[in-house]
Write a protein that holds these residues in place. Structure first.
Motif, mmCIF file in Angstrom:
data_model
loop_
_atom_site.group_PDB
_atom_site.id
_atom_site.type_symbol
_atom_site.label_atom_id
_atom_site.label_comp_id
_atom_site.label_asym_id
_atom_site.label_seq_id
_atom_site.Cartn_x
_atom_site.Cartn_y
_atom_site.Cartn_z
ATOM 1 N N ALA A 47 0.811 -1.219 0.000
ATOM 2 C CA ALA A 47 0.000 0.000 0.000
ATOM 3 C C ALA A 47 0.845 1.270 0.000
ATOM 4 O O ALA A 47 0.313 2.354 -0.256
ATOM 5 C CB ALA A 47 -0.932 0.001 1.209
ATOM 6 N N LEU A 48 2.136 1.152 0.275
ATOM 7 C CA LEU A 48 3.022 2.317 0.374
ATOM 8 C C LEU A 48 4.148 2.191 -0.648
ATOM 9 O O LEU A 48 5.281 1.833 -0.315
ATOM 10 C CB LEU A 48 3.598 2.430 1.792
ATOM 11 C CG LEU A 48 2.568 2.485 2.921
ATOM 12 C CD1 LEU A 48 3.252 2.445 4.272
ATOM 13 C CD2 LEU A 48 1.681 3.705 2.773
ATOM 14 N N ARG A 104 -4.922 18.034 0.479
ATOM 15 C CA ARG A 104 -5.838 17.790 -0.647
ATOM 16 C C ARG A 104 -6.172 19.092 -1.368
ATOM 17 O O ARG A 104 -6.214 19.134 -2.601
ATOM 18 C CB ARG A 104 -7.110 17.095 -0.164
ATOM 19 C CG ARG A 104 -6.915 15.609 0.087
ATOM 20 C CD ARG A 104 -8.232 14.904 0.366
ATOM 21 N NE ARG A 104 -8.887 15.374 1.582
ATOM 22 C CZ ARG A 104 -8.570 14.976 2.810
ATOM 23 N NH1 ARG A 104 -7.613 14.103 2.989
ATOM 24 N NH2 ARG A 104 -9.221 15.447 3.850
ATOM 25 N N ASP A 105 -6.397 20.155 -0.607
ATOM 26 C CA ASP A 105 -6.646 21.462 -1.225
ATOM 27 C C ASP A 105 -5.451 21.896 -2.066
ATOM 28 O O ASP A 105 -5.608 22.420 -3.170
ATOM 29 C CB ASP A 105 -6.936 22.525 -0.159
ATOM 30 C CG ASP A 105 -8.286 22.346 0.503
ATOM 31 O OD1 ASP A 105 -9.141 21.597 -0.037
ATOM 32 O OD2 ASP A 105 -8.496 22.955 1.571
ATOM 33 N N ARG A 106 -4.264 21.672 -1.551
ATOM 34 C CA ARG A 106 -3.051 22.038 -2.294
ATOM 35 C C ARG A 106 -2.936 21.232 -3.582
ATOM 36 O O ARG A 106 -2.588 21.766 -4.629
ATOM 37 C CB ARG A 106 -1.818 21.809 -1.414
ATOM 38 C CG ARG A 106 -0.516 22.205 -2.082
ATOM 39 C CD ARG A 106 0.654 22.112 -1.102
ATOM 40 N NE ARG A 106 1.852 22.632 -1.718
ATOM 41 C CZ ARG A 106 2.717 21.905 -2.434
ATOM 42 N NH1 ARG A 106 2.503 20.618 -2.618
ATOM 43 N NH2 ARG A 106 3.790 22.465 -2.963
ATOM 44 N N ILE A 107 -3.232 19.926 -3.511
ATOM 45 C CA ILE A 107 -3.193 19.068 -4.700
ATOM 46 C C ILE A 107 -4.128 19.621 -5.773
ATOM 47 O O ILE A 107 -3.742 19.757 -6.939
ATOM 48 C CB ILE A 107 -3.573 17.609 -4.340
ATOM 49 C CG1 ILE A 107 -2.441 16.964 -3.547
ATOM 50 C CG2 ILE A 107 -3.892 16.800 -5.599
ATOM 51 C CD1 ILE A 107 -2.831 15.643 -2.892
ATOM 52 N N HIS A 108 -5.360 19.952 -5.375
ATOM 53 C CA HIS A 108 -6.336 20.472 -6.334
ATOM 54 C C HIS A 108 -5.945 21.853 -6.851
ATOM 55 O O HIS A 108 -6.040 22.134 -8.044
ATOM 56 C CB HIS A 108 -7.731 20.524 -5.702
ATOM 57 C CG HIS A 108 -8.320 19.169 -5.539
ATOM 58 N ND1 HIS A 108 -8.558 18.624 -4.296
ATOM 59 C CD2 HIS A 108 -8.696 18.234 -6.447
ATOM 60 C CE1 HIS A 108 -9.068 17.410 -4.461
ATOM 61 N NE2 HIS A 108 -9.148 17.146 -5.748
ATOM 62 N N VAL A 114 -1.680 12.500 -8.169
ATOM 63 C CA VAL A 114 -1.953 11.641 -7.020
ATOM 64 C C VAL A 114 -1.700 10.205 -7.451
ATOM 65 O O VAL A 114 -2.150 9.782 -8.510
ATOM 66 C CB VAL A 114 -3.415 11.802 -6.543
ATOM 67 C CG1 VAL A 114 -3.728 10.828 -5.420
ATOM 68 C CG2 VAL A 114 -3.681 13.233 -6.110
ATOM 69 N N VAL A 115 -0.959 9.465 -6.639
ATOM 70 C CA VAL A 115 -0.660 8.066 -6.921
ATOM 71 C C VAL A 115 -1.772 7.213 -6.324
ATOM 72 O O VAL A 115 -2.128 7.385 -5.158
ATOM 73 C CB VAL A 115 0.695 7.656 -6.286
ATOM 74 C CG1 VAL A 115 0.949 6.176 -6.452
ATOM 75 C CG2 VAL A 115 1.816 8.474 -6.874
ATOM 76 N N THR A 120 -7.171 1.374 -3.280
ATOM 77 C CA THR A 120 -7.705 2.735 -3.204
ATOM 78 C C THR A 120 -7.968 3.239 -4.599
ATOM 79 O O THR A 120 -7.543 2.659 -5.592
ATOM 80 C CB THR A 120 -6.706 3.719 -2.524
ATOM 81 O OG1 THR A 120 -5.544 3.818 -3.330
ATOM 82 C CG2 THR A 120 -6.358 3.273 -1.127
ATOM 83 N N SER A 121 -8.679 4.335 -4.675
ATOM 84 C CA SER A 121 -8.902 4.996 -5.951
ATOM 85 C C SER A 121 -8.353 6.412 -5.853
ATOM 86 O O SER A 121 -8.075 6.901 -4.766
ATOM 87 C CB SER A 121 -10.395 5.036 -6.276
ATOM 88 O OG SER A 121 -11.076 5.837 -5.331
#
Length: 126
Positions: A47-48, A104-108, A114-115, A120-121
């Motif tokens: 997972a990592l 998450r806000d920074r990513i958007h 995002v990997v 997970t999705s």
């Protein structure tokens, strides 16, 4: 190589908290155990992406020593070991939720990649 115990002296609460969660993988282990509950070592490793066996082992040992993770060993062949969050680990994970929201806000905002990991999705990570 043994590390000095993490027991201060600290400047403030953030200093004490960052001492426990320092390292790239500890926050991700907390997230993975929070999301999936109980995980075996190989499940955490899959997972990592990018974590080495040595680094994951080191972080899990530190997190167990800090009271964040429970390690349960089953007496069977082949050996079975499971990891789960303690109440303290769950509380720390809750405290990190606003930091995750900020990330998450920074990513958007910046359109960062995002990997996706097994189980997970992309929407779960973002």
């Amino acid at each position: 190589m043994a590390q000095a115990p993490r027991n201060g002296p600290y400047i403030c609460g953030i200093d004490a908290a960052l001492d426990v969660v320092s390292g790239k993988w500890k926050g991700l282990v907390l997230w993975e155990l929070h999301t999936h509950g109980v995980r075996r070592f190989a499940e955490l490793r899959r997972a990592l992406p990018g974590v080495s066996e040595k680094m994951l082992t080191q972080h899990l040992r530190q997190m167990e020593a800090d009271g964040l993770v429970d390690r349960t060993v089953y007496a069977q062949v082949p050996p079975k070991v499971e990891y789960s969050l303690t109440a303290s680990g769950a509380a720390l994970n809750e405290a990190l939720l606003p930091l995750g929201e900020w990330g998450r806000d920074r990513i958007h905002r910046l359109g960062l990649d995002v990997v996706t990991t097994p189980g997970t999705s992309a929407s779960a990570a973002s």
